[in-house]
Design a protein around this motif. Sequence first.
Motif, PDB file in Angstrom:
ATOM      1  N   UNK A   1       2.068   9.861  -0.665  1.00  0.00           N
ATOM      2  CA  UNK A   1       2.549  10.489   0.563  1.00  0.00           C
ATOM      3  C   UNK A   1       3.866   9.834   0.977  1.00  0.00           C
ATOM      4  N   UNK A   2       4.730  10.572   1.627  1.00  0.00           N
ATOM      5  CA  UNK A   2       6.002   9.983   2.077  1.00  0.00           C
ATOM      6  C   UNK A   2       5.771   8.791   2.999  1.00  0.00           C
ATOM      7  N   UNK A   3       6.604   7.779   2.838  1.00  0.00           N
ATOM      8  CA  UNK A   3       6.495   6.575   3.653  1.00  0.00           C
ATOM      9  C   UNK A   3       7.312   6.753   4.932  1.00  0.00           C
ATOM     10  N   UNK A   4       6.753   6.332   6.043  1.00  0.00           N
ATOM     11  CA  UNK A   4       7.482   6.376   7.306  1.00  0.00           C
ATOM     12  C   UNK A   4       8.472   5.212   7.346  1.00  0.00           C
ATOM     13  N   UNK A   5       9.746   5.553   7.412  1.00  0.00           N
ATOM     14  CA  UNK A   5      10.787   4.529   7.462  1.00  0.00           C
ATOM     15  C   UNK A   5      10.994   4.104   8.905  1.00  0.00           C
TER      16      UNK A   5
ATOM     17  N   UNK B   1       0.843  -1.186   0.000  1.00  0.00           N
ATOM     18  CA  UNK B   1       0.000   0.000   0.000  1.00  0.00           C
ATOM     19  C   UNK B   1       0.878   1.235   0.000  1.00  0.00           C
ATOM     20  N   UNK B   2       0.225   2.383   0.058  1.00  0.00           N
ATOM     21  CA  UNK B   2       0.988   3.615   0.077  1.00  0.00           C
ATOM     22  C   UNK B   2       1.892   3.739   1.287  1.00  0.00           C
ATOM     23  N   UNK B   3       1.614   2.954   2.329  1.00  0.00           N
ATOM     24  CA  UNK B   3       2.458   2.978   3.529  1.00  0.00           C
ATOM     25  C   UNK B   3       3.152   1.633   3.723  1.00  0.00           C
TER      26      UNK B   3
ATOM     27  N   UNK C   1      13.256   0.532  16.644  1.00  0.00           N
ATOM     28  CA  UNK C   1      11.823   0.754  16.796  1.00  0.00           C
ATOM     29  C   UNK C   1      11.132  -0.554  17.105  1.00  0.00           C
ATOM     30  N   UNK C   2       9.957  -0.431  17.689  1.00  0.00           N
ATOM     31  CA  UNK C   2       9.205  -1.628  18.070  1.00  0.00           C
ATOM     32  C   UNK C   2       8.828  -2.445  16.858  1.00  0.00           C
ATOM     33  N   UNK C   3       8.931  -3.739  16.991  1.00  0.00           N
ATOM     34  CA  UNK C   3       8.551  -4.648  15.908  1.00  0.00           C
ATOM     35  C   UNK C   3       7.368  -5.485  16.359  1.00  0.00           C
ATOM     36  N   UNK C   4       6.406  -4.795  17.040  1.00  0.00           N
ATOM     37  CA  UNK C   4       5.266  -5.514  17.586  1.00  0.00           C
ATOM     38  C   UNK C   4       4.404  -6.145  16.500  1.00  0.00           C
ATOM     39  N   UNK C   5       4.481  -5.607  15.254  1.00  0.00           N
ATOM     40  CA  UNK C   5       3.700  -6.162  14.168  1.00  0.00           C
ATOM     41  C   UNK C   5       4.311  -7.458  13.667  1.00  0.00           C
TER      42      UNK C   5
END
Length: 478
Positions: free
Chosen positions: A446-450, A40-42, A455-459
Amino acid sequence: EDEDPEKSSLRGSVKDSSVSAKFSDGASSLTKASGSTKVSGHADLVQSGKSSVYRASAGSDVSDDSTCSSICSSASKPHKSNDSRWEAIQVIRTKEGSLGLSHFRLLKRLGCGDIGSVYLSELSGTKCYFAMKIMDKASLAGRKKLLRAQTEREILQCLDHPFLPTLYTHFETDKFSCLVMEFCPGGDLHTLRQKQPGKYFPEQAAKFYVAEVLLALEYLHMLGIIYRDLKPENVLVREDGHIMLSDFDLSLRCDVSPTLLKSSNPGVDPNQKGNQAYCVQPVCIEPACIQPACREKKEKKAKADMATQVRPLPELVAEPTDARSMSFVGTHEYLAPEIIKGEGHGSAVDWWTFGIFLYELLFGKTPFKGSGNRATLFNVVGQPLRFPESPVVGFAARDLIRGLLIKEPQHRLAYKRGATEIKQHPFFEGVNWALIRCATPPDIPKPVEIPRPGASTSQKATPSAEKGPDNYLEFDFF
């Protein structure tokens, strides 16, 4: 591999049907899941109902294994020569001799396909981001898909086009084969279409996207590459809003002979000698001595000169019309009738899929989709093309789709002259092909958040939950 009962039943039913749609005998049908998980866009995972299928022919499909004379490896890409990512890679290569997996930081899994998984990655010590496709060599060998991975790598190596992927580098480890390509933060056209009002694109937006896809297909055909897997899921959106065609493991490589065709102008007699347009009487050399008969000849000459000036330029035709494959390959909703019938197919299948692609962008659905894969195949072969009443689409667009979705490939638009013929269709009136890269895209991502380091890898799920199709090995670290 043994063919599962559903696909075996599907093949038998289609073969025995009244429309005589038959599969050629060969290896089992294999499902490619690259169309089922996209970005997706993100860079999130988005589900799509379409998946590609591939079954190699056991017969005379020699083109699949042939070596295309145009395929070549290049160390740099002229249209990307000022790319900072090239420079960053070259710095490390010069300093350490070669690149490897240890030089990259894997940030996020973008998706997984039939021959590998794609990760957003960063070149360590830089802010250069890439899409890295990682393939498990043992898995590919066990499922007899090494050739498909090799085909994709060889094709990517030779591409140098603004609407096709840039392969920055590739390397091997003991277990993995890795392709480092450019990252497209805008996701794919399937995801973008779902976000449109009514889930279809306005006609001008669709024209923009299909025009760029057309140029990409033209370039591929010029190299002797038949794409065979066009669909919105495989058309990615770059950060500037322009497109990039992706996924080449189902492509067919073949020979092609680009030709310049000279167009004759019916207003000029080709047998007319040049000196017949001039008056050669001595008394007519000076302007004051021009006689009426000579004036008439001079006027005819001026008209002939004007006709010569507006004569169409020679056309470049680079269509691999002699290519033939017996493989069952593509996406069910996009399969051309000649593939389903097992009659052998060539470059015309790309123009069929181009028509389906344009139809889906304009109407938000494909024209022959049935209740299941079997029904879809029957519809492709036996059902006439119909247009819905809504949304309202212009005559030129519908006429172009009709020409592309002719079931007999020899009568299909672009069968002989390829993209050159499609470019001249009234639907593309006003498109400046030479400056299309300067056109304003319908949508800017839209710019993607890198993900930040630490950072948390809870996903992140457990390895068993992260399994892709065919139990792909997935990295459980980032």
